[in-house]
Design a protein around this motif. Structure first.
Motif, PDB file in Angstrom:
ATOM      1  N   VAL A  82      -1.227  12.330  -9.662  1.00 22.33           N
ATOM      2  CA  VAL A  82      -2.294  13.357  -9.224  1.00 22.33           C
ATOM      3  C   VAL A  82      -1.313  14.761 -10.235  1.00 22.33           C
ATOM      4  O   VAL A  82      -0.179  14.204 -10.436  1.00 22.33           O
ATOM      5  N   LYS A  83      -2.417  15.333 -10.485  1.00 23.84           N
ATOM      6  CA  LYS A  83      -2.014  16.780 -11.449  1.00 23.84           C
ATOM      7  C   LYS A  83      -1.393  17.470 -10.672  1.00 23.84           C
ATOM      8  O   LYS A  83      -2.107  17.603  -9.881  1.00 23.84           O
ATOM      9  N   PRO A  84      -0.254  18.858 -10.472  1.00 20.86           N
ATOM     10  CA  PRO A  84       0.427  18.942  -9.813  1.00 20.86           C
ATOM     11  C   PRO A  84       0.161  20.121 -10.049  1.00 20.86           C
ATOM     12  O   PRO A  84      -0.249  20.693 -11.116  1.00 20.86           O
ATOM     13  N   PHE A 135       0.656  -1.064   0.650  1.00 21.67           N
ATOM     14  CA  PHE A 135       0.078   0.204   0.314  1.00 21.67           C
ATOM     15  C   PHE A 135       0.694   1.231  -0.299  1.00 21.67           C
ATOM     16  O   PHE A 135       0.448   2.318   0.191  1.00 21.67           O
ATOM     17  N   VAL A 136       1.612   1.437   1.035  1.00 28.42           N
ATOM     18  CA  VAL A 136       3.179   2.829   0.673  1.00 28.42           C
ATOM     19  C   VAL A 136       3.509   2.970  -0.562  1.00 28.42           C
ATOM     20  O   VAL A 136       3.273   3.738  -1.341  1.00 28.42           O
ATOM     21  N   LEU A 137       3.468   1.379  -1.599  1.00 27.98           N
ATOM     22  CA  LEU A 137       4.403   2.297  -2.838  1.00 27.98           C
ATOM     23  C   LEU A 137       3.026   1.584  -3.858  1.00 27.98           C
ATOM     24  O   LEU A 137       3.341   3.279  -5.018  1.00 27.98           O
ATOM     25  N   ILE A 138       1.955   1.722  -3.452  1.00 23.48           N
ATOM     26  CA  ILE A 138       0.373   2.339  -4.354  1.00 23.48           C
ATOM     27  C   ILE A 138       0.331   4.006  -3.996  1.00 23.48           C
ATOM     28  O   ILE A 138       0.220   4.677  -4.731  1.00 23.48           O
ATOM     29  N   GLY A 139       0.757   4.156  -3.238  1.00 21.66           N
ATOM     30  CA  GLY A 139       0.594   5.686  -2.756  1.00 21.66           C
ATOM     31  C   GLY A 139       1.429   6.087  -3.457  1.00 21.66           C
ATOM     32  O   GLY A 139       1.621   7.084  -3.179  1.00 21.66           O
ATOM     33  N   ASN A 177      -0.753  21.015  -4.676  1.00 21.32           N
ATOM     34  CA  ASN A 177      -1.735  19.073  -3.657  1.00 21.32           C
ATOM     35  C   ASN A 177      -0.983  18.077  -3.537  1.00 21.32           C
ATOM     36  O   ASN A 177      -2.272  17.617  -3.716  1.00 21.32           O
ATOM     37  N   ILE A 178       0.365  18.323  -3.470  1.00 24.44           N
ATOM     38  CA  ILE A 178       1.264  17.210  -3.309  1.00 24.44           C
ATOM     39  C   ILE A 178       1.220  17.069  -1.455  1.00 24.44           C
ATOM     40  O   ILE A 178       2.832  18.144  -1.693  1.00 24.44           O
ATOM     41  N   ASN A 179       1.228  16.472  -1.349  1.00 28.95           N
ATOM     42  CA  ASN A 179       2.386  15.932   0.308  1.00 28.95           C
ATOM     43  C   ASN A 179       2.537  14.586   0.055  1.00 28.95           C
ATOM     44  O   ASN A 179       1.917  14.087   0.685  1.00 28.95           O
TER      45      ASN A 179
END
Length: 240
Positions: A39-41, A27-31, A176-178
């Motif tokens: 996710v579009k910056p 799941f970490v890898l999926i994240g 929008n990316i963290n």
């Protein structure tokens, strides 16, 4: 109702720790992949305005040798206008003028959704934030909104009480990316899935593994057990 044995649950999780860690890592890898690839910056630029005494009024007071400090009347007026101004920032006239001045290809409704207007409580400050997929364009739109809005207030109300405190700056860091937040979220999801998997697998497992399982399942005492030894027998019946 059967009592929950906390010790057995802990032992159960410990025995399945490898599988749990494997699920969490997946799941970490999926994240990470989701954050990097899907996710579009988006970039945010903000400008801050303040409602203050109009310049015309200040000049008039100066000519009459009266004080040009902000009075209670000014504060009351600004407090009443700030809600109106907040709506006016997102008005069609302002947005249409911004699009026209910057010559940008964007729908009015889409631009309106990308604009956030906040007022600071108990102040006359208005913060305008613009989010866009282009950092340069977000910066230009935020500053242009402030300029167009100030001109519209002067034209509509015939007062010049809007002043720009902080002009927008280009921010090249996606808003929008963290990565840390996303990893924590997906780690939590992975842990939850791992726990559900272990508990569900244990519930569906009906095999007998220990003497305690026999006593618990059939409600009968175990009289004796045969210990298990790992003997390597040679041909002829002799042990190594």
């Amino acid at each position: 109702m059967e009592e929950i044995d906390l010790k057995e649950i802990l032992i159960l999780f410990w025995n399945k720790k490898v599988k749990m860690i494997f699920i969490i890592l997946i799941f970490v890898l999926i994240g990470v992949v989701y954050t990097k690839k899907f996710v579009k910056p988006m970039y945010t630029s903000s400008t801050t305005l303040v409602l203050a005494k109009s310049e015309d009024t200040a000049n008039l007071e100066k000519r009459n040798n009266t004080t040009n400090s902000i009075t209670t009347t000014d504060i009351t007026l600004n407090s009443k206008l700030i809600s109106t101004y907040r709506v006016l920032v997102e008005s069609k006239d302002v947005i249409r003028e911004v699009i026209k001045n910057l010559k940008i290809d964007i729908a009015e409704e889409k631009l309106r959704k990308n604009i956030t207007v906040n007022t600071v409580k108990d102040t006359e400050l208005i913060k305008i934030s613009v989010i866009d997929e282009d950092a340069q364009r977000a910066y230009e739109i935020a500053n242009e909104i402030a300029d167009v809005f100030s001109e519209m207030v002067l034209k509509t109300y015939n007062i010049n009480n809007v002043h720009i405190v902080d002009r927008a700056k280009i921010n090249y860091t996606p808003s929008n990316i963290n990565n840390i937040r996303d990893i924590i979220i997906f780690t939590g999801i992975g842990l939850l899935i791992a726990v559900i998997y272990v508990l569900l697998a244990n519930v569906l497992d009906s095999t007998i593994k220990t003497a305690e399982d026999i006593e618990r399942e059939f409600k009968i005492p175990v009289l004796a057990t045969i210990p298990k030894h790992n003997f390597n027998i040679e041909k002829g019946g002799k042990r190594k």
